[in-house]
Design a protein around this motif. Structure first.
Motif, PDB file in Angstrom:
ATOM      1  N   THR A  68       0.833  -1.207   0.000  1.00 29.80           N
ATOM      2  CA  THR A  68       0.000   0.000   0.000  1.00 29.80           C
ATOM      3  C   THR A  68       0.867   1.256   0.000  1.00 29.80           C
ATOM      4  N   GLY A  69       0.619   2.129  -0.947  1.00 31.45           N
ATOM      5  CA  GLY A  69       1.317   3.413  -1.013  1.00 31.45           C
ATOM      6  C   GLY A  69       2.765   3.310  -1.476  1.00 31.45           C
ATOM      7  N   LYS A  70       3.185   2.136  -1.909  1.00 27.53           N
ATOM      8  CA  LYS A  70       4.611   1.934  -2.250  1.00 27.53           C
ATOM      9  C   LYS A  70       4.847   1.985  -3.755  1.00 27.53           C
ATOM     10  N   ARG A  71       6.096   2.376  -4.068  1.00 28.22           N
ATOM     11  CA  ARG A  71       6.560   2.296  -5.461  1.00 28.22           C
ATOM     12  C   ARG A  71       7.346   0.997  -5.569  1.00 28.22           C
ATOM     13  N   VAL A  72       6.853   0.119  -6.434  1.00 25.48           N
ATOM     14  CA  VAL A  72       7.400  -1.240  -6.486  1.00 25.48           C
ATOM     15  C   VAL A  72       8.045  -1.491  -7.850  1.00 25.48           C
ATOM     16  N   GLY A  73       9.214  -2.100  -7.834  1.00 19.28           N
ATOM     17  CA  GLY A  73       9.835  -2.561  -9.076  1.00 19.28           C
ATOM     18  C   GLY A  73       9.753  -4.071  -9.120  1.00 19.28           C
ATOM     19  N   VAL A  74       9.303  -4.629 -10.237  1.00 19.59           N
ATOM     20  CA  VAL A  74       9.283  -6.090 -10.390  1.00 19.59           C
ATOM     21  C   VAL A  74      10.251  -6.449 -11.506  1.00 19.59           C
ATOM     22  N   VAL A  75      11.214  -7.303 -11.191  1.00 15.46           N
ATOM     23  CA  VAL A  75      12.167  -7.766 -12.205  1.00 15.46           C
ATOM     24  C   VAL A  75      11.774  -9.186 -12.563  1.00 15.46           C
ATOM     25  N   GLY A  76      11.442  -9.415 -13.838  1.00 12.18           N
ATOM     26  CA  GLY A  76      11.111 -10.767 -14.255  1.00 12.18           C
ATOM     27  C   GLY A  76       9.678 -10.897 -14.702  1.00 12.18           C
ATOM     28  N   THR A  77       9.507 -11.483 -15.880  1.00 12.78           N
ATOM     29  CA  THR A  77       8.168 -11.676 -16.446  1.00 12.78           C
ATOM     30  C   THR A  77       8.000 -13.119 -16.924  1.00 12.78           C
ATOM     31  N   GLY A  78       8.417 -14.067 -16.055  1.00 13.09           N
ATOM     32  CA  GLY A  78       8.103 -15.477 -16.287  1.00 13.09           C
ATOM     33  C   GLY A  78       6.759 -15.789 -15.653  1.00 13.09           C
ATOM     34  N   ARG A 138      13.008  -8.331 -19.397  1.00 13.02           N
ATOM     35  CA  ARG A 138      14.145  -8.667 -20.263  1.00 13.02           C
ATOM     36  C   ARG A 138      13.658  -9.411 -21.512  1.00 13.02           C
ATOM     37  N   THR A 139      12.769 -10.376 -21.283  1.00 12.66           N
ATOM     38  CA  THR A 139      12.238 -11.125 -22.426  1.00 12.66           C
ATOM     39  C   THR A 139      10.722 -11.078 -22.385  1.00 12.66           C
ATOM     40  N   ALA A 140      10.127 -10.566 -23.441  1.00 16.00           N
ATOM     41  CA  ALA A 140       8.660 -10.555 -23.506  1.00 16.00           C
ATOM     42  C   ALA A 140       8.170 -12.007 -23.556  1.00 16.00           C
ATOM     43  N   ASN A 141       6.965 -12.222 -23.058  1.00 14.48           N
ATOM     44  CA  ASN A 141       6.493 -13.591 -22.861  1.00 14.48           C
ATOM     45  C   ASN A 141       5.057 -13.754 -23.358  1.00 14.48           C
ATOM     46  N   TYR A 142       4.770 -14.929 -23.862  1.00 16.56           N
ATOM     47  CA  TYR A 142       3.377 -15.267 -24.160  1.00 16.56           C
ATOM     48  C   TYR A 142       2.675 -15.559 -22.841  1.00 16.56           C
ATOM     49  N   SER A 143       1.391 -15.353 -22.792  1.00 18.83           N
ATOM     50  CA  SER A 143       0.639 -15.843 -21.643  1.00 18.83           C
ATOM     51  C   SER A 143      -0.792 -16.101 -22.085  1.00 18.83           C
ATOM     52  N   ILE A 144      -1.380 -17.129 -21.502  1.00 21.04           N
ATOM     53  CA  ILE A 144      -2.749 -17.515 -21.849  1.00 21.04           C
ATOM     54  C   ILE A 144      -3.641 -17.224 -20.651  1.00 21.04           C
ATOM     55  N   PRO A 145      -4.822 -16.636 -20.871  1.00 21.73           N
ATOM     56  CA  PRO A 145      -5.701 -16.379 -19.717  1.00 21.73           C
ATOM     57  C   PRO A 145      -6.093 -17.674 -19.019  1.00 21.73           C
ATOM     58  N   ALA A 146      -6.017 -17.638 -17.678  1.00 22.19           N
ATOM     59  CA  ALA A 146      -6.339 -18.846 -16.909  1.00 22.19           C
ATOM     60  C   ALA A 146      -7.839 -19.132 -16.930  1.00 22.19           C
ATOM     61  N   ARG A 147      -8.634 -18.046 -17.017  1.00 23.65           N
ATOM     62  CA  ARG A 147     -10.100 -18.183 -16.883  1.00 23.65           C
ATOM     63  C   ARG A 147     -10.414 -18.912 -15.576  1.00 23.65           C
ATOM     64  N   ASN A 148      -9.732 -18.482 -14.532  1.00 18.89           N
ATOM     65  CA  ASN A 148      -9.986 -19.117 -13.244  1.00 18.89           C
ATOM     66  C   ASN A 148     -11.410 -18.833 -12.798  1.00 18.89           C
ATOM     67  N   THR A 191       5.932 -16.628 -12.742  1.00 18.90           N
ATOM     68  CA  THR A 191       5.730 -16.038 -11.419  1.00 18.90           C
ATOM     69  C   THR A 191       5.430 -14.548 -11.526  1.00 18.90           C
ATOM     70  N   GLY A 192       6.274 -13.798 -12.255  1.00 20.32           N
ATOM     71  CA  GLY A 192       6.054 -12.362 -12.406  1.00 20.32           C
ATOM     72  C   GLY A 192       4.677 -12.099 -12.990  1.00 20.32           C
ATOM     73  N   ILE A 193       4.303 -12.908 -13.965  1.00 23.47           N
ATOM     74  CA  ILE A 193       3.016 -12.706 -14.645  1.00 23.47           C
ATOM     75  C   ILE A 193       1.842 -12.956 -13.697  1.00 23.47           C
ATOM     76  N   GLN A 194       2.030 -13.866 -12.722  1.00 23.63           N
ATOM     77  CA  GLN A 194       0.982 -14.058 -11.708  1.00 23.63           C
ATOM     78  C   GLN A 194       0.979 -12.913 -10.694  1.00 23.63           C
ATOM     79  N   ALA A 195       2.182 -12.451 -10.331  1.00 22.39           N
ATOM     80  CA  ALA A 195       2.292 -11.501  -9.215  1.00 22.39           C
ATOM     81  C   ALA A 195       1.947 -10.061  -9.629  1.00 22.39           C
ATOM     82  N   ILE A 196       2.334  -9.669 -10.853  1.00 16.93           N
ATOM     83  CA  ILE A 196       2.221  -8.259 -11.257  1.00 16.93           C
ATOM     84  C   ILE A 196       0.790  -7.708 -11.128  1.00 16.93           C
ATOM     85  N   PRO A 197      -0.242  -8.425 -11.613  1.00 18.68           N
ATOM     86  CA  PRO A 197      -1.585  -7.840 -11.455  1.00 18.68           C
ATOM     87  C   PRO A 197      -1.984  -7.653  -9.995  1.00 18.68           C
TER      88      PRO A 197
END
Ligand code: N01
Length: 545
Positions: free
Chosen positions: A186-196, A218-228, A198-204
C-alpha cells in the motif's frame, strides 16, 4: 506402520535407518508413506522448513497459484484421499495447496517421521557397507541404505547478482522466499524484475495494491488467460466420478495434464477453422490452449501461426501501442519456454499506475540506494520484487553436497551438466534416487503424476531389492550415456531446444553449463521406458548383494 521418533535430540551417535528422504513436499511425503507403510521400512524425512509443502511452503508471493487444474494437481494413489478432498477453484491458490498437503500429512500420520527445521548439509557413500552417511545442520548423523531426494525442481531461488543490491535502502524480496507475514504494498513504489510465470501471476495482484509498479522486462512472454473460476458442484462430481479416467489420461499423455492433444495439425487445418479453434481455446484458457493442435512444438511454421495469434491478442488487449509492442515483441516460439497462465496480466498494463521498461534495450546497470538504474534512467523504488526464477533442476541437488564412491562429489561429476540414467540414478552414486531428477519429464509435466510415477518406481525397485537380498543398485555409466543421448535427441526433435535463453537449459544462471535438462520424449512414453527397464531385470542398473 514403522514410525521412528523424529524429534530425537541432537547427538553425535549415528542414527541408523533404512532410508533418508530429503524434502517434505509432494515427493518426500509420498515416498515416506510408500516406504514406511507399504514396505515397513524405517524412514525419516529431513525438511529445512518448519512445515510440509516444499515449493508451496516457500512460494507465498502475491497471486501464487497453480497453473495445473486443481483436479489434476493432487495425489491419485489413494481413492479415499481423492474422494474426501474438495478444491474450490479451477486453479488453486498457494494457501489452498498448502492446506491440501497438510491434510495429506495428517491423514497419513506423516509428521512423526518428518524432522522439520533440519537441513541436510552433506551425504557421503560408504562403499564397504553400502550405506549413506547423512549429516545435518542440527548436528545429527544418520546412516541409511538408501538416500532419496525430493527437493523439487524449482526450489533454489535465483537472485540476480546485480551490482549495488546491498546498497538499496528499501526492501527487496525474491518470490520463491516470500515472507510468511506477507508484504504490504500500500502506497509503495514497487519494481518487479522478471516476467516469467511467477512475475506474470504476481504483477496484477501487486499493481492492484501498490501506488505504482515498474516492470523490468528482459524477455517478452506469451501468456494464456487462466479463466480461473470457482468449481461448480457438477464439475466437482465429475472429477470424483471420473477419477480413474482422468488418472489414465494423465498417466498416458505427453505432459501429465488431464487432457489430450487434439489429433490435428496447424497447417493441415483450413485458416478459418484454425482461427475458430484458436479462439475457442483462448476462451477456454489455461495450459490446454496448447492442446488445440498437436504439432505446435514440432513444426516451426505451425508454431509461428499460434505465436502470431497470441501476439494479436496482446495487441488487442493493451491500449498503449508502445507498451503493446514491447509486450508482444517475443523472440522465441510459443511454449518453447514454459508458457505462463495469467489472470488479467496484459489487462493490468491498461491501469495508470504501471509502467513497463524494456531492459533488453536499456539494461539494468545497478541498484542504487533509491531504486534501479538502467542505462538511460533511474527508477525510484520502495520495494524490489525479484521474480527471477530458479537455479532449476540441479540447483537444489547440488546444494546438498553429495559425495558418491571414491570421494567423487556430485557437483564435480556434473561439472558439464547433469548426467544420469532415466533421471533416477547417477553412476557412481549407488542407492541414491532423485525424484523428478534432471533427465526425467519432470518440469515439462504436471508434477504430481510425475512424482507418483517416480515414487512408485523407486518403491517397487527397493521392494524387489529387499525381497531378493540386494544391498546395492547403481546405474551403469553406459546406460547413463545412452540415456543422456536420448534426452538430447528428444529435445532436439522439438522447438524447446531452439531457445537459448531458457531455464530448461540452465541459461538463466550465470556460469551454469547449458544442457537441456528435462526429458521431452513425453511422460507416457517415459513411463513405458521405465516399466520396460524393470521387465528386462533392471536393464542398465547393476544390482549386487
Ligand atoms: O521464473 P522464470 P519463474 N535480470 O525463470 C527474468 C514454475 N511456476 O519463477 O526470460 C533481469 O521462468 C527472466 O528473463 P529471461 C514454472 O514451471 C509454476 O517465473 O531470462 N531479468 C524471466 O523473465 C515456471 O516456468 C507455477 O530473459 C531477469 C524471469 O526473470 C517456473 O516456475 C507458478 C534476470 C524469470 O522467469 C519458473 O518461473 C509459477 C536478471 N538478472 C511458476 N534473471 C505453477 O503453477 C532472470 N530474469 C506450479
Amino acid at each position: 506402520m514403522n514410525t521412528v521418533a523424529a524429534s530425537s535430540p541432537a547427538s553425535t551417535a549415528p542414527i541408523t535407518l533404512d532410508a533418508i528422504i530429503i524434502g517434505a513436499g509432494f515427493s518426500g511425503m509420498y515416498q515416506l508413506l510408500s516406504l514406511r507403510d507399504k514396505l515397513g521400512m524405517k524412514v525419516r524425512v529431513l525438511e529445512a522448513a518448519d512445515g510440509v509443502g516444499g515449493t508451496w511452503y516457500w512460494n507465498r508471493y502475491p497471486g501464487a497459484r497453480c497453473d495445473s487444474e486443481s483436479h489434476s494437481y493432487m495425489f491419485y494413489f489413494s481413492k479415499e484421499l481423492v474422494n474426501e478432498w474438495e478444491w474450490s477453484e479451477r486453479y488453486p491458490q498457494q494457501p489452498e495447496i498448502l492446506r491440501y498437503l497438510n491434510h495429506v500429512a495428517d491423514r497419513f500420520q506423516l509428521r512423526p517421521d518428518i524432522q522439520f527445521n533440519t537441513r541436510m548439509t552433506s551425504a557421503s557413500f560408504d562403499s564397504g557397507h553400502n550405506r549413506w552417511h547423512v549429516r545435518t545442520d542440527t548436528g545429527q548423523h544418520y546412516v541409511a541404505k538408501f538416500l532419496i531426494t525430493g527437493v523439487g525442481c524449482l526450489s533454489s531461488a535465483n537472485v540476480p547478482d546485480i551490482p549495488g543490491r546491498d546498497d538499496f535502502q528499501g526492501q527487496w524480496y525474491h518470490t520463491g522466499q516470500w515472507p510468511h507475514e506477507g508484504v504490504d504494498f500500500t502506497g509503495k513504489r514497487v519494481g518487479v524484475v522478471g516476467t516469467g510465470s511467477t512475475g506474470i501471476q504476481a504483477i496484477p495482484v501487486i499493481t492492484a495494491q501498490a501506488k505504482h509498479v515498474t516492470v523490468f522486462q528482459r524477455t517478452a512472454n506469451y501468456s494464456i488467460p487462466a479463466r480461473n473460476q470457482p468449481l461448480t458442484p457438477e464439475f466437482k462430481r465429475f472429477a470424483k466420478e471420473q477419477a480413474d479416467g482422468i488418472r489414465h489420461i494423465m498417466n498416458t499423455n505427453t505432459n501429465a495434464h488431464p487432457f489430450r492433444m487434439a489429433p490435428r495439425k496447424v497447417m493441415e487445418t483450413h485458416p478459418a477453422e484454425r482461427q475458430a479453434l484458436l479462439e475457442a481455446a483462448w476462451l477456454k484458457g489455461g495450459l490446454e490452449f496448447r492442446a488445440a493442435f498437436n504439432d505446435t512444438l514440432i513444426d516451426a511454421e505451425a508454431n509461428q501461426v499460434i505465436a502470431e495469434f497470441v501476439r494479436g491478442k496482446i495487441r488487442a488487449i493493451v491500449k498503449n501501442p508502445k507498451t503493446a509492442e514491447m509486450l508482444s515483441d517475443i523472440d522465441h516460439p510459443f511454449a518453447a519456454k514454459r508458457p505462463p497462465v495469467d489472470s488479467q496480466y496484459f489487462e493490468t498494463y491498461n491501469r495508470d499506475n504501471i509502467d513497463l521498461v524494456n531492459i533488453r534495450a536499456t539494461p539494468i546497470e545497478r541498484i542504487t540506494a533509491q531504486g534501479i538504474k538502467t542505462s538511460d534512467a533511474e527508477y525510484p523504488l520502495d520495494i524490489i520484487v525479484f521474480a527471477t526464477g530458479f537455479d532449476a533442476m540441479t540447483g537444489s541437488l547440488l546444494k546438498l553436497d553429495i559425495e558418491g564412491e571414491n570421494g567423487v562429489k556430485l557437483k564435480d561429476y556434473w561439472h558439464a551438466g547433469p548426467r544420469n540414467y532415466l533421471g533416477l540414478q547417477v553412476p557412481g552414486f549407488p542407492n541414491l534416487f532423485t525424484i523428478t531428477g534432471p533427465g526425467s519429464p519432470s518440469v515439462l509435466c504436471n508434477l504430481p503424476p510425475a512424482i507418483e510415477q517416480h515414487v512408485d518406481w523407486i518403491t517397487n525397485c527397493i521392494r524387489m531389492m529387499n525381497e531378493q537380498g540386494f544391498n546395492r543398485i547403481e546405474a551403469t555409466p553406459e546406460a547413463s550415456d545412452v540415456w543422456c543421448n536420448e534426452v538430447n535427441r528428444a529435445a532436439n526433435a522439438t522447438l524447446l531446444a531452439k531457445v537459448k535463453h531458457s531455464w530448461y537449459l540452465g541459461a538463466n544462471v550465470p556460469g551454469k553449463p547449458q544442457v537441456f535438462m528435462p526429458y521431452a520424449g513425453g511422460f507416457g512414453h517415459y513411463s513405458e521406458i521405465c516399466n520396460q527397464v524393470v521387465k528386462e531385470n533392471y536393464k542398465g542398473f547393476r544390482l549386487s548383494a
